[in-house]
Design an enzyme around this catalytic site. Sequence first.
Site, PDB file in Angstrom:
ATOM      1  N   ASN A 157      47.534  43.389  34.943  1.00  0.00           N
ATOM      2  CA  ASN A 157      48.003  42.867  36.238  1.00  0.00           C
ATOM      3  C   ASN A 157      49.349  42.143  36.155  1.00  0.00           C
ATOM      4  O   ASN A 157      50.185  42.268  37.041  1.00  0.00           O
ATOM      5  CB  ASN A 157      46.927  41.983  36.870  1.00  0.00           C
ATOM      6  CG  ASN A 157      46.629  40.758  36.042  1.00  0.00           C
ATOM      7  OD1 ASN A 157      46.677  40.812  34.816  1.00  0.00           O
ATOM      8  ND2 ASN A 157      46.328  39.667  36.682  1.00  0.00           N
ATOM      9  N   GLU A 255      40.107  34.504  28.419  1.00  0.00           N
ATOM     10  CA  GLU A 255      40.542  34.202  29.800  1.00  0.00           C
ATOM     11  C   GLU A 255      40.046  35.340  30.667  1.00  0.00           C
ATOM     12  O   GLU A 255      40.560  36.458  30.575  1.00  0.00           O
ATOM     13  CB  GLU A 255      42.071  34.120  29.866  1.00  0.00           C
ATOM     14  CG  GLU A 255      42.691  33.060  28.984  1.00  0.00           C
ATOM     15  CD  GLU A 255      42.327  31.663  29.419  1.00  0.00           C
ATOM     16  OE1 GLU A 255      41.973  31.464  30.592  1.00  0.00           O
ATOM     17  OE2 GLU A 255      42.387  30.756  28.568  1.00  0.00           O
ATOM     18  N   CYS A 289      44.306  36.927  38.687  1.00  0.00           N
ATOM     19  CA  CYS A 289      42.991  36.312  38.471  1.00  0.00           C
ATOM     20  C   CYS A 289      42.852  35.006  39.251  1.00  0.00           C
ATOM     21  O   CYS A 289      41.741  34.545  39.480  1.00  0.00           O
ATOM     22  CB  CYS A 289      42.781  36.075  36.983  1.00  0.00           C
ATOM     23  SG  CYS A 289      44.134  35.163  36.231  1.00  0.00           S
ATOM     24  N   GLU A 468      44.415  28.067  27.193  1.00  0.00           N
ATOM     25  CA  GLU A 468      45.753  28.433  26.744  1.00  0.00           C
ATOM     26  C   GLU A 468      46.724  27.405  27.314  1.00  0.00           C
ATOM     27  O   GLU A 468      46.330  26.479  28.011  1.00  0.00           O
ATOM     28  CB  GLU A 468      46.114  29.832  27.271  1.00  0.00           C
ATOM     29  CG  GLU A 468      45.195  30.918  26.757  1.00  0.00           C
ATOM     30  CD  GLU A 468      45.668  32.328  27.125  1.00  0.00           C
ATOM     31  OE1 GLU A 468      45.965  32.571  28.296  1.00  0.00           O
ATOM     32  OE2 GLU A 468      45.738  33.172  26.208  1.00  0.00           O
TER      33      GLU A 468
HETATM   34  P1  NDP Z   1      39.774  44.750  31.001  1.00  0.00           P
HETATM   35  O1  NDP Z   1      38.779  43.754  30.532  1.00  0.00           O
HETATM   36  O2  NDP Z   1      39.301  46.087  31.382  1.00  0.00           O
HETATM   37  O3  NDP Z   1      40.896  44.990  29.902  1.00  0.00           O
HETATM   38  C1  NDP Z   1      41.673  43.953  29.347  1.00  0.00           C
HETATM   39  C2  NDP Z   1      42.218  44.424  28.009  1.00  0.00           C
HETATM   40  O4  NDP Z   1      41.139  44.591  27.108  1.00  0.00           O
HETATM   41  C3  NDP Z   1      42.935  45.758  28.081  1.00  0.00           C
HETATM   42  O5  NDP Z   1      44.005  45.762  27.165  1.00  0.00           O
HETATM   43  C4  NDP Z   1      41.840  46.709  27.678  1.00  0.00           C
HETATM   44  O6  NDP Z   1      42.329  47.936  27.221  1.00  0.00           O
HETATM   45  C5  NDP Z   1      41.170  45.902  26.578  1.00  0.00           C
HETATM   46  N1  NDP Z   1      39.810  46.312  26.248  1.00  0.00           N
HETATM   47  C6  NDP Z   1      38.924  46.991  26.993  1.00  0.00           C
HETATM   48  N2  NDP Z   1      37.787  47.216  26.284  1.00  0.00           N
HETATM   49  C7  NDP Z   1      37.959  46.654  25.065  1.00  0.00           C
HETATM   50  C8  NDP Z   1      37.159  46.549  23.879  1.00  0.00           C
HETATM   51  N3  NDP Z   1      35.955  47.095  23.781  1.00  0.00           N
HETATM   52  N4  NDP Z   1      37.672  45.892  22.822  1.00  0.00           N
HETATM   53  C9  NDP Z   1      38.892  45.335  22.887  1.00  0.00           C
HETATM   54  N5  NDP Z   1      39.716  45.433  23.963  1.00  0.00           N
HETATM   55  C10 NDP Z   1      39.254  46.067  25.044  1.00  0.00           C
HETATM   56  O7  NDP Z   1      40.577  44.045  32.194  1.00  0.00           O
HETATM   57  P2  NDP Z   1      41.692  44.689  33.095  1.00  0.00           P
HETATM   58  O8  NDP Z   1      42.809  45.206  32.259  1.00  0.00           O
HETATM   59  O9  NDP Z   1      41.024  45.589  34.066  1.00  0.00           O
HETATM   60  O10 NDP Z   1      42.256  43.387  33.837  1.00  0.00           O
HETATM   61  C11 NDP Z   1      41.684  42.856  34.969  1.00  0.00           C
HETATM   62  C12 NDP Z   1      40.776  41.698  34.619  1.00  0.00           C
HETATM   63  O11 NDP Z   1      41.491  40.705  33.919  1.00  0.00           O
HETATM   64  C13 NDP Z   1      40.238  40.999  35.849  1.00  0.00           C
HETATM   65  O12 NDP Z   1      38.875  40.739  35.682  1.00  0.00           O
HETATM   66  C14 NDP Z   1      41.004  39.701  35.886  1.00  0.00           C
HETATM   67  O13 NDP Z   1      40.355  38.642  36.535  1.00  0.00           O
HETATM   68  C15 NDP Z   1      41.204  39.418  34.442  1.00  0.00           C
HETATM   69  N6  NDP Z   1      42.310  38.500  34.258  1.00  0.00           N
HETATM   70  C16 NDP Z   1      42.057  37.213  33.863  1.00  0.00           C
HETATM   71  C17 NDP Z   1      43.079  36.298  33.743  1.00  0.00           C
HETATM   72  C18 NDP Z   1      42.841  34.897  33.267  1.00  0.00           C
HETATM   73  O14 NDP Z   1      43.789  34.268  32.833  1.00  0.00           O
HETATM   74  N7  NDP Z   1      41.632  34.364  33.331  1.00  0.00           N
HETATM   75  C19 NDP Z   1      44.454  36.673  34.054  1.00  0.00           C
HETATM   76  C20 NDP Z   1      44.612  38.044  34.442  1.00  0.00           C
HETATM   77  C21 NDP Z   1      43.564  38.919  34.536  1.00  0.00           C
HETATM   78  P3  NDP Z   1      42.472  49.163  28.262  1.00  0.00           P
HETATM   79  O15 NDP Z   1      43.272  48.705  29.405  1.00  0.00           O
HETATM   80  O16 NDP Z   1      43.167  50.176  27.485  1.00  0.00           O
HETATM   81  O17 NDP Z   1      41.084  49.531  28.607  1.00  0.00           O
END
Ligand code: NDP
Length: 487
Positions: A157, A255, A289, A468
Amino acid sequence: MATTSKSILIKNYINGSFQNPTSNQWIDNINPSNGEVYGQIPNSNKIDVEQAYLAAKSSFPKWSQTSLEQRSKILLAIADLLESNLDLFAKAESKDNGKPLELAKTIDIPRAASNFRFFANAITQFASESHESVGHSAINYTLRQAIGVVGCISPWNLPLYLFTWKIAPAIAAGNCVVAKPSEVTPITAYLLGKICNDAGLPKGVLNIVHGLGNTTGQAIIEHPNIKAISFTGGTKTGAHIAKIAAPMFKKLSLELGGKNPNIIFADCDYEAMLNSTIRSSFANQGQICLCGSRIFVEASIYNTFKNDFIARVKQLKVGHPSEKDTNIGALVSKPHLKNVMQYIDSAKKDHNATILCGGKQVVIKNYENGYYLEPTVIEVNTNQCKINQEEIFGPVVSIMPFNNEDEVLQMANDTPYGLSATLWTNNLQRTMRFTNELQAGIVWVNTWLMRDLRTPFGGVKHSGVGREGGFEALRFFTETKNVCIKY
Ligand code: NDP
């Protein structure tokens, strides 16, 4: 430096050089504004991650022994280079993610530069404690030592913004890094590798491996010698990572998602509230988020707010990300658009919910295959509905009235999440009560998304573990050792 105008073959950045994935397998990179494939990224596997790990390992502990001045100087050079390449990076981010170019130019890329600049300075001020054991002729001092090789995994995002929010403190603290950006938005992380070389970052200190979460990401979290994982992403993925990492006793910073309340009392500064609420609802297509996706409004101003808010939402322009007057660009991907639309459909079927505006896909001339969606406002009459309980992560907010403080506080806290909350009021007693009782890692009063990089950032409940930001990040990326000397 490479331009982003034609098809781009992204490569892994390992040991300071750009490499194809060992399997020679690739994943399409799609432009969400028109649905077209415009490049390919490595579909990296365990072997690529191992190569990245070995490169990182070969630079540690050497990197941790460089002087703070030297580390700081390199991080500052990275920040400067990001700023001098602002246009290139902003265009790349906007194209990869679908966000308005103006947003990438004014928020994402400047903030990525600030992350490096902030931690370049912070590391020169980071200190540890000493405790004199008076009466025992002993002195304790605490060392904060770099951990070694650490893993950083970030979402789509705010691609470079969140990627650098992890990498900058990790490197500043003397660690070497294996990092994975989201496979959906890999381009600015790829461009960052070039900048790190130009800034003089020694080979192997940062290694960027591209690929899918369940293969590339999984290999990072499973790696027995990657000692800490800093992850930002969905709650489900966070739980999965915790399960894998916990038996290896890795340090974890998670996070995760949010379902943040935006609480509006009648005594607030109405215009400021309305302006900020438009942003906190729909900035970045609602894919932040911290967006306030559950809006609770005091009953006495509910109808006024509802009319004014909807009138303002209808003025928002959904358009191609590159157009200057676009307020809402494309959602990040086709599956994500589908997912968000399913929530809207479920609200239509729910007797407690009414779509007040939006709700439909938008087709834009010349970009008919892009992933555009109208900003959507849904009126609900209970907090216990799917729309209010699950993270939608799109341009969709709910509104509902409340009658008193107790009622709204109960509803605000009644979700599994606890990332942020926003409160609009000019009543001091109420402010103090709510800031104490809201279950969230961050509470904004009469503002939204105002960030000071020194402050702790993170969530409670299912929104995450750890913090963080500022020295919290440097503490996470260091191991604490107490030394006791008797004299
Ligand atoms: P995901 O959890 O799907 O993915 C986040 C990252 O983790 C991506 O790089 C993804 O790779 C990777 N990933 C997925 N599966 C695995 C695994 N089994 N092992 C290790 N890494 C893995 O989230 P999104 O990318 O869809 O992002 C949206 C989410 O992030 C929302 O829920 C949002 O709220 C949260 N978010 C939280 C924030 C915070 O600071 N609290 C800030 C911004 C977003 P790939 O994309 O290749 O699947």
